[in-house]
Each structure stands twice: as C-alpha cells, then as structure tokens.
Design a protein around this motif. Sequence first.
Motif, PDB file in Angstrom:
ATOM      1  N   SER A 144      34.061  28.255  45.179  1.00  0.00           N
ATOM      2  CA  SER A 144      35.007  27.990  46.273  1.00  0.00           C
ATOM      3  C   SER A 144      36.165  28.986  46.290  1.00  0.00           C
ATOM      4  O   SER A 144      36.874  29.074  47.287  1.00  0.00           O
ATOM      5  N   ASP A 145      36.376  29.720  45.197  1.00  0.00           N
ATOM      6  CA  ASP A 145      37.468  30.704  45.198  1.00  0.00           C
ATOM      7  C   ASP A 145      37.155  31.863  46.127  1.00  0.00           C
ATOM      8  O   ASP A 145      36.007  32.197  46.377  1.00  0.00           O
ATOM      9  N   PHE A 146      38.223  32.470  46.595  1.00  0.00           N
ATOM     10  CA  PHE A 146      38.130  33.494  47.620  1.00  0.00           C
ATOM     11  C   PHE A 146      38.378  34.877  47.034  1.00  0.00           C
ATOM     12  O   PHE A 146      39.216  35.043  46.156  1.00  0.00           O
ATOM     13  N   VAL A 147      37.648  35.865  47.500  1.00  0.00           N
ATOM     14  CA  VAL A 147      37.792  37.236  47.028  1.00  0.00           C
ATOM     15  C   VAL A 147      38.163  38.152  48.180  1.00  0.00           C
ATOM     16  O   VAL A 147      37.536  38.096  49.236  1.00  0.00           O
ATOM     17  N   GLY A 148      39.138  38.980  47.968  1.00  0.00           N
ATOM     18  CA  GLY A 148      39.491  39.952  48.988  1.00  0.00           C
ATOM     19  C   GLY A 148      40.734  39.535  49.736  1.00  0.00           C
ATOM     20  O   GLY A 148      41.064  38.358  49.799  1.00  0.00           O
ATOM     21  N   LYS A 149      41.440  40.510  50.243  1.00  0.00           N
ATOM     22  CA  LYS A 149      42.669  40.222  50.950  1.00  0.00           C
ATOM     23  C   LYS A 149      42.580  40.792  52.351  1.00  0.00           C
ATOM     24  O   LYS A 149      42.375  41.985  52.508  1.00  0.00           O
ATOM     25  N   PRO A 150      42.754  39.910  53.337  1.00  0.00           N
ATOM     26  CA  PRO A 150      42.836  40.414  54.703  1.00  0.00           C
ATOM     27  C   PRO A 150      43.984  41.409  54.772  1.00  0.00           C
ATOM     28  O   PRO A 150      45.035  41.178  54.191  1.00  0.00           O
ATOM     29  N   GLY A 151      43.784  42.504  55.431  1.00  0.00           N
ATOM     30  CA  GLY A 151      44.848  43.493  55.566  1.00  0.00           C
ATOM     31  C   GLY A 151      44.837  44.561  54.493  1.00  0.00           C
ATOM     32  O   GLY A 151      45.528  45.556  54.613  1.00  0.00           O
ATOM     33  N   ARG A 152      44.082  44.349  53.418  1.00  0.00           N
ATOM     34  CA  ARG A 152      43.975  45.377  52.387  1.00  0.00           C
ATOM     35  C   ARG A 152      42.687  46.163  52.581  1.00  0.00           C
ATOM     36  O   ARG A 152      41.630  45.601  52.812  1.00  0.00           O
ATOM     37  N   GLN A 153      42.779  47.467  52.426  1.00  0.00           N
ATOM     38  CA  GLN A 153      41.613  48.323  52.612  1.00  0.00           C
ATOM     39  C   GLN A 153      40.750  48.397  51.359  1.00  0.00           C
ATOM     40  O   GLN A 153      39.531  48.355  51.421  1.00  0.00           O
ATOM     41  N   VAL A 154      41.404  48.582  50.210  1.00  0.00           N
ATOM     42  CA  VAL A 154      40.646  48.816  48.978  1.00  0.00           C
ATOM     43  C   VAL A 154      40.907  47.714  47.967  1.00  0.00           C
ATOM     44  O   VAL A 154      41.945  47.061  47.988  1.00  0.00           O
ATOM     45  N   ALA A 155      39.922  47.525  47.094  1.00  0.00           N
ATOM     46  CA  ALA A 155      40.042  46.502  46.068  1.00  0.00           C
ATOM     47  C   ALA A 155      41.070  46.919  45.030  1.00  0.00           C
ATOM     48  O   ALA A 155      41.150  48.092  44.652  1.00  0.00           O
ATOM     49  N   ALA A 156      41.857  45.979  44.571  1.00  0.00           N
ATOM     50  CA  ALA A 156      42.887  46.284  43.583  1.00  0.00           C
ATOM     51  C   ALA A 156      42.388  46.056  42.167  1.00  0.00           C
ATOM     52  O   ALA A 156      42.975  46.551  41.209  1.00  0.00           O
ATOM     53  N   TYR A 157      41.294  45.316  42.020  1.00  0.00           N
ATOM     54  CA  TYR A 157      40.796  44.972  40.694  1.00  0.00           C
ATOM     55  C   TYR A 157      39.283  45.121  40.638  1.00  0.00           C
ATOM     56  O   TYR A 157      38.608  45.080  41.652  1.00  0.00           O
ATOM     57  N   ASP A 158      38.769  45.257  39.420  1.00  0.00           N
ATOM     58  CA  ASP A 158      37.336  45.163  39.231  1.00  0.00           C
ATOM     59  C   ASP A 158      36.935  43.699  39.337  1.00  0.00           C
ATOM     60  O   ASP A 158      37.583  42.827  38.755  1.00  0.00           O
ATOM     61  N   VAL A 159      35.869  43.439  40.064  1.00  0.00           N
ATOM     62  CA  VAL A 159      35.321  42.086  40.133  1.00  0.00           C
ATOM     63  C   VAL A 159      33.957  42.120  39.466  1.00  0.00           C
ATOM     64  O   VAL A 159      33.108  42.937  39.822  1.00  0.00           O
ATOM     65  N   THR A 160      33.763  41.246  38.478  1.00  0.00           N
ATOM     66  CA  THR A 160      32.530  41.256  37.701  1.00  0.00           C
ATOM     67  C   THR A 160      31.931  39.862  37.625  1.00  0.00           C
ATOM     68  O   THR A 160      32.660  38.882  37.455  1.00  0.00           O
ATOM     69  N   ALA A 161      30.620  39.787  37.745  1.00  0.00           N
ATOM     70  CA  ALA A 161      29.933  38.508  37.581  1.00  0.00           C
ATOM     71  C   ALA A 161      29.747  38.249  36.093  1.00  0.00           C
ATOM     72  O   ALA A 161      29.159  39.071  35.398  1.00  0.00           O
ATOM     73  N   THR A 162      30.271  37.133  35.591  1.00  0.00           N
ATOM     74  CA  THR A 162      30.060  36.833  34.165  1.00  0.00           C
ATOM     75  C   THR A 162      28.876  35.900  33.982  1.00  0.00           C
ATOM     76  O   THR A 162      28.358  35.767  32.886  1.00  0.00           O
ATOM     77  N   THR A 163      28.494  35.243  35.034  1.00  0.00           N
ATOM     78  CA  THR A 163      27.249  34.480  35.055  1.00  0.00           C
ATOM     79  C   THR A 163      26.517  34.955  36.293  1.00  0.00           C
ATOM     80  O   THR A 163      27.053  35.738  37.067  1.00  0.00           O
ATOM     81  N   ASP A 164      25.296  34.500  36.486  1.00  0.00           N
ATOM     82  CA  ASP A 164      24.652  34.772  37.767  1.00  0.00           C
ATOM     83  C   ASP A 164      25.551  34.204  38.855  1.00  0.00           C
ATOM     84  O   ASP A 164      26.176  33.150  38.670  1.00  0.00           O
ATOM     85  N   LEU A 165      25.586  34.919  39.955  1.00  0.00           N
ATOM     86  CA  LEU A 165      26.643  34.640  40.928  1.00  0.00           C
ATOM     87  C   LEU A 165      26.085  34.708  42.341  1.00  0.00           C
ATOM     88  O   LEU A 165      25.300  35.596  42.656  1.00  0.00           O
TER      89      LEU A 165
END
Lengths: 248, 248
Positions: A88-109
């Motif tokens: 249910s958590d949300f990823v990404g920011k409206p209005g931002r062009q580039v990702a600020a952090y690495d996003v990694t799957a720690t389990t199957d996702l």
Amino acid sequence: MAHHDLQMSAHDCGDCPIRHRAVCARCETDELARLEQMKYYRSYQAGQTVIWSGDRMDFVASVVSGIATLTQTMEDGKRQMVGLLLPSDFVGKPGRQVAAYDVTATTDLVMCCFRKKPFEEMMSSTPHIAQRLLEMTLDELDAAREWMLLLGRKTAREKIASLLAIIARRDASLKLRTAKGSFAFDLPLTREEMADYLGLTLETVSRQISALKKDGVIELEGKRHIQVPNFDLLLEETGDDSDGGFLI
Amino acid sequence: MAHHDLQMSAHDCGDCPIRHRAVCARCETDELARLEQMKYYRSYQAGQTVIWSGDRMDFVASVVSGIATLTQTMEDGKRQMVGLLLPSDFVGKPGRQVAAYDVTATTDLVMCCFRKKPFEEMMSSTPHIAQRLLEMTLDELDAAREWMLLLGRKTAREKIASLLAIIARRDASLKLRTAKGSFAFDLPLTREEMADYLGLTLETVSRQISALKKDGVIELEGKRHIQVPNFDLLLEETGDDSDGGFLI
DNA sequence: CGTTCCGGTTGATCTGCGTCAAGGCCGGAA
DNA sequence: TTCCGGCCTTGACGCAGATCAACCGGAACG
C-alpha cells in the motif's frame, strides 16, 4: 537502467488487496475506472533494483505485495536506508523528474504503476488522490522523524529492539496474536539490511540480537524467525517513552 | 500548556514576506480573504516553547519570521531535533489532534496561526492549499531523509560541515554572496542545539568546529559568526557526492 | 566594581561500536 | 558425496566520540 520482469496481469481494482489503504483509497468507482486506464503491474524478484537514484522516473507506483527499501549511498560507499516500503505504500513524487533514492526489492515484489503524466493530471483535477497522498506523506514524515530519533540518539541495543518492535507491531495488525503479549514473526531483512536501516554494522546487529536472545527478550528459531515471549519486555528495551499510546 | 506573548497585529496578506512561499502561496485573492478571517499572529521570545509534545493543537501555523525547532525527547532525557522551521515553513498537521513534537523558538519568532477547524474545512473545499501543503510536505520528507543519512552514517566532522553548508546555502539564497565562493553568516543555533540536531554532544560540536577552523575550512569571528573562504572546500568535508547535480 | 550565570572551549579518560579476521551453518550445484 | 557461496556468528583490537571536569570570557545584575 533497471532490468525487471514485466508482468501484465489485469487485476480489477475492486479485488485489490490494498484497495482501502493505498493512494486510491478514497476514489469513487468512476475515478477507479480512470486509474485502471493508466495502470500496469510490474513484478520484481527479491534483490532486484527497481529504480536507481538519479534515474528518470516515468511512473509512480503503489506496492501491492512484498517489501522494498529506499536507500541512499555516500561517495565512500556507506549506505543508509531511509524508508521501508510495505504493501500500500507509495513510490515516487509527483512533480519530481528523477528518483532521489535507490529502490530495491528485498522480497519478491509486485507494484501497481501509473504513468506519471496522466497520474499528475488526475491529481490536479480530482481532489481525492491528492488528499490521500497528503495523508500518507504526513505519516511517512512522522515515521522518518521517529527514525531520526533512533539514528541520532539510540544505542545499538535500543535500535534493534525498536526495529523488532516495529516489525512485530506491523505483523500483529495483520495476523492475529497467538496469546496476549506473545508474538512470533519472520524478519523480512538480512542482517546487513537491518544494519543499513539502523545505522550500524552487520556485526553489531548480529551481536545485539544474540545479546537480546541471551537475556531472554527474544527467542530465535533459525536465523530469521523470532518469538517475543513478552512484548512489554521488548518495549522496555527500545528506550521509548512507556506506552506510546495504545497499540496497533 | 504553552505560555506566550499574544500579539495581535493585523497584517495584510498582500504585504506578507512569506506570501509566495508558504501554504497560501497558490491562493487567489478571494481565498486569501477567507484565510485572513481565520488567521491571527503570535509572537514568541527566543527560548520560549511554542507547543509541548502531547499538547492538544487547536491551530496550525506558518513561521513568518525567526526560527523554531522540532525536538523529540527520550525517557532518559536524550534529545533529538527532527526539524528546523524557517520562515514560510508550516507547523501542525491537519487531521492530527495532538502535537507529536516539542516546538521551540530559538530566536524571536512570529507565527501566522490559523484556527484548525476552519482551516481544515477550507483544505477540503479548495484544492490550492492542499496541493501546496503536499508539495511542502514532500520537500520536508526529502529533507528528513537526507538528515537520516547524516545521522546514521556521517562522522562528526562531516555532520558539522553538512550543517554549516546547509545554513550557508540557505543564507546565500536570501542575501547576496560577497564574492564567488566566499560566504559569511551567523549561526542561528547554540552549540547544544547543533548537537541536538546532529546527534552529537556539545563538546564534540565545539571540538569539530575548532578543528575545521584550524584546518582553514572556516573562520570564526566571535562564537557565532562564520566565514567560509572557499565553499567547495567545505562541501568536500560533508562526505556528500561531489556535485549533487547531474549524475556521474 | 565584584559576582554570578551562560555559552563555549579544552583536556583527560572511558567505552560502545567499528574494523579485521576466522569460522560455522545450510542449501544448491556438480 | 563434496564443494562452494551466502548468510551469519564470534573473537580480538582500535578508535571516534561520549563522559567527566576544569576553565574562559562576556553580559546581566547586585
């Protein structure tokens, strides 16, 4: 450049397991219909990188199942996890062009992705999404600030106890408790990931877990399965103000 | 129970110094008129507590001038600052009943307060405020996460350098630079407050500032006035990725 | 004036955690 | 079966920063 399995499964938003908790929680059926048009699913295997910091983001997304992490890296290679993404958590920011952090799957996702442009248009035209996103962002900000206290002022033992308490509490809200005050759960993170989360080394994490076990605060079964015979005992080790409100 | 000077000064939103940066930034004149009806100003002296954690909040507010801090305290008394509120920053969360942190004025402070109930009503009826608040909250979340990296992984020297760089950068955006790469500014925080911000002790803060001075990274004039002869030199001490701009 | 207080500096010592290193457990491949 | 590679644990040691303590300088105040 993220490599990932692309998996198109056409789920109905009505059946979605995170329907009532995600960004879309407040949406009416007509709004859902509009969202369905811009959405697609993606699956990632445990360990895969979803997004690299600095990558251009052409979508935003909700975690449907599995766990992902947000991490930042310093030039000398030290890593700090700055967020844990649960269903249910949300990823990404409206209005931002580039990702600020690495996003990694720690389990199957599995993620429910929305193309960014139409999503942003929808955000400005219908208030329900922006309202819900604000709510969720405020919660995340609170969590981040609680984490700042942990990182800045807690001892290694308190950090471990706090992390275990958080995971236990979250699991408790999903599963049912075995007996009043007694929990059992699986750690979704390796020792190294825990270290990255807590601002420690994996050796210190390992030692403190052993110490908590020796002191009877927790019991281990294998490396990952943890039992908490007395939750209050664990809470006392976190260094937090007693109570913290009612649980769950 | 907060004690404070109450100061009613009827400012016109049109003349407000934070008009274009605060929650009201996007509001049209008719919306401003509505806001004016629910707003009132409060002044606090340096050192005064604005809100205690756990207090019932009957208002939300924007910082008009001065600086305030958000801090959390552990049961053993250790304190961690989790936010620094500068002019135009927002205090309080719509939908929350009680304050989660202590809010303290570190300088003389003026806040533009809105009664919570009408403000929340306005938030749900007009989108401009919620949109702007979301934007600001996302920025705060980014700042909090950057702070998590600092707290979890940076050395004392890197922490001090990072704090100085942030303050210098902020001041630079307001004042004009003396010469390319050379700054001067006043520290708005005591050594103890800096320590609370950085997850250090005041002794360590003092020592590291002395060390940076000895190494020629900064120059001191009195205890609080700082000159940075070469900003790049300071940036190198922060441990951050060299540019922060475009990718590798 | 001296006194007191507050913020700051500096020194001496202690200690929690990081670092380096060795080895154990287990599952999967050959 | 053996071997290998991840993941984890444990020990020995060193160091960054905490702790304890003394002292400095300026401002407020009698």
